[in-house]
Design an enzyme around this catalytic site. Structure first.
Site, PDB file in Angstrom:
ATOM      1  N   LYS A 297       0.824  -1.215   0.000  1.00 54.54           N
ATOM      2  CA  LYS A 297       0.000   0.000   0.000  1.00 54.54           C
ATOM      3  C   LYS A 297       0.857   1.263   0.000  1.00 54.54           C
ATOM      4  O   LYS A 297       2.021   1.240   0.386  1.00 54.54           O
ATOM      5  CB  LYS A 297      -0.983  -0.048   1.166  1.00 54.54           C
ATOM      6  CG  LYS A 297      -2.076  -1.102   0.887  1.00 54.54           C
ATOM      7  CD  LYS A 297      -3.269  -0.994   1.764  1.00 54.54           C
ATOM      8  CE  LYS A 297      -4.315  -2.020   1.270  1.00 54.54           C
ATOM      9  NZ  LYS A 297      -5.357  -2.278   2.241  1.00 54.54           N
ATOM     10  N   ARG A 332      -3.368 -10.189   4.753  1.00 61.52           N
ATOM     11  CA  ARG A 332      -3.742 -10.225   3.328  1.00 61.52           C
ATOM     12  C   ARG A 332      -2.552  -9.687   2.544  1.00 61.52           C
ATOM     13  O   ARG A 332      -2.206  -8.501   2.667  1.00 61.52           O
ATOM     14  CB  ARG A 332      -4.997  -9.366   3.111  1.00 61.52           C
ATOM     15  CG  ARG A 332      -5.552  -9.408   1.700  1.00 61.52           C
ATOM     16  CD  ARG A 332      -6.820  -8.577   1.588  1.00 61.52           C
ATOM     17  NE  ARG A 332      -7.373  -8.644   0.249  1.00 61.52           N
ATOM     18  CZ  ARG A 332      -6.980  -7.860  -0.758  1.00 61.52           C
ATOM     19  NH1 ARG A 332      -6.059  -6.935  -0.574  1.00 61.52           N
ATOM     20  NH2 ARG A 332      -7.534  -7.993  -1.958  1.00 61.52           N
TER      21      ARG A 332
HETATM   22  C1  9MG Z   1      -9.925  -6.000  -0.814  1.00 58.20           C
HETATM   23  N1  9MG Z   1      -8.980  -5.347   0.076  1.00 58.20           N
HETATM   24  C2  9MG Z   1      -8.049  -4.424  -0.281  1.00 58.20           C
HETATM   25  N2  9MG Z   1      -7.376  -4.028   0.807  1.00 58.20           N
HETATM   26  C3  9MG Z   1      -7.871  -4.720   1.846  1.00 58.20           C
HETATM   27  C4  9MG Z   1      -7.600  -4.753   3.223  1.00 58.20           C
HETATM   28  O1  9MG Z   1      -6.692  -3.960   3.764  1.00 58.20           O
HETATM   29  N3  9MG Z   1      -8.313  -5.573   4.006  1.00 58.20           N
HETATM   30  C5  9MG Z   1      -9.275  -6.373   3.470  1.00 58.20           C
HETATM   31  N4  9MG Z   1      -9.959  -7.180   4.309  1.00 58.20           N
HETATM   32  N5  9MG Z   1      -9.580  -6.382   2.172  1.00 58.20           N
HETATM   33  C6  9MG Z   1      -8.896  -5.566   1.384  1.00 58.20           C
END
Ligand code: 9MG
Length: 355
Positions: A297, A332
């Site tokens: 990110k 994730r």
């Molecule tokens: C789909 N998506 C994109 N970023 C995310 C994040 O930080 N958490 C979750 N649960 N889904 C995400």
């Protein structure tokens, strides 16, 4: 739902043998059931109050006769049952499969069914416990996708994964997509809108038996990064997630089926993201497993440079370690193998013990 009267942010973490020793000596409490222990907590007055923050030793908290403290401690320290059938006794990795032409990291590379299925298989081989299949980009600035387009992208991928050994998660904001995904074998509904985007989503989770990830976001993807503001981002995100867990419970969704996610990058500045990262342990007070999505990110670039998403992998590993060190149970990530290696080396480095 009323905001919390106070919050506890566990601090002073111990790992491995040190955690076991401190727990048996009554000097620490288990974080979300362990194996990490915490030796103190910051007591934070509620948002309506104006008291001072103060540090309280875990043994004093454990000995407190205050019913409110006992209730928060029960949620902070209680053992979490398996989530979507997965035991939470080690960090779980959720590998990302974007089936979108405009995916922020894949650049459309995996936008074809076959490529997505192969990518999911590679992530599972690299150690992903879960693969998260998404057909609508929710990165900052993105537009919503029509239901039919999203369905055409993701459902064939799920069908191509029948018999797959990793658990399948559907990354969507739409109830109809979640229902179709459940039929095609998905076990988790990962909803960045915490079941608020589609009024039919609460019932979809209740009726399908899907596990659900409730994520905090402020605003819509298109505009969420246009000057997001909070009085106290950590406490506001906590209260929002507590309210969404309560809404899910009222709709018949058991807490054991729910996980929470502070939503790094969703309506947050660099300072907001860093405040959340530094206070992840507080979110165990929600009483459900936590998921962190920091991989590649933009905030990573804000901390230490990194123009392209891939160049932010080292910062992504560090963010996962910051989460694991505070007991976050699920991550994730794009680079499953790299994150797995980073977490394994971190774990060996902190667990202590004799050889
Ligand atoms: C789909 N998506 C994109 N970023 C995310 C994040 O930080 N958490 C979750 N649960 N889904 C995400």
């Amino acid at each position: 739902m009323a905001d919390a009267p106070f919050y506890l942010r566990p601090l002073g973490f111990l790992y491995g043998d040190a955690a076991k020793g401190a727990l048996s000596d009554g000097l620490a409490l288990p974080l979300a059931g362990g194996p990490i222990a915490f030796t103190a907590a910051e007591l934070i007055p509620g948002r309506a109050g104006n008291g001072e923050r103060r540090l309280v030793p875990a043994k004093d908290l454990a000995g407190s006769r205050d019913a409110d403290i006992a209730a928060v401690l029960a949620r902070l320290a209680g053992l979490r049952p398996p989530f979507a059938g997965l035991a939470l006794d080690r960090p779980l990795l959720m590998g990302i499969v974007n089936v979108t032409p405009d995916s922020f990291s894949d650049g459309g590379l995996y936008d074809k069914t076959e490529g997505a299925v192969m990518h999911a298989a590679a992530l599972a081989k690299a150690g992903a416990d879960i693969v998260d299949i998404g057909g609508e980009s929710t990165r900052p600035g993105s537009d919503a996708v029509q239901e039919a387009d999203e369905r055409a992208r993701v459902i064939p991928v799920l069908e191509g994964l029948s018999g797959f050994r990793a658990a399948i998660s559907i990354d969507t904001r739409k109830a109809s997509i979640a229902r179709a995904a459940a039929k095609a074998g998905a076990k988790i509904f990962n909803d960045v809108s915490a079941l608020t985007y589609d009024p039919a989503s609460l019932a979809a989770v209740a009726e399908t038996g899907l596990a659900v990830v409730l994520m905090h976001a402020k605003g819509e993807p298109k505009t969420m990064q246009d000057d997001p503001r909070y009085d106290d981002v950590v406490l506001e995100v906590f209260d929002y997630l507590a309210a969404r867990i309560a809404a899910a419970e009222s709709a018949g969704i058991d807490r054991a089926r729910t996980a929470a996610d502070p939503g790094i990058g969703f309506g947050k500045t660099l300072a907001h993201n860093l405040a959340l990262l530094a206070s992840l342990s507080l979110f165990h007070g929600l009483g459900v497993p936590l998921l962190l999505g920091a991989s590649r990110k933009r905030f990573i670039g804000g901390v230490s440079g990194g123009e392209t998403p891939q160049s932010r992998d080292p910062g992504s590993y560090a963010a996962a370690i910051a989460g694991a060190a505070q007991g976050v149970q699920m991550f994730r990530v794009h680079d499953v193998a790299g994150t797995r290696q980073a977490l394994a080396v971190w774990h060996e480095g902190v667990r202590g013990g004799t050889v």
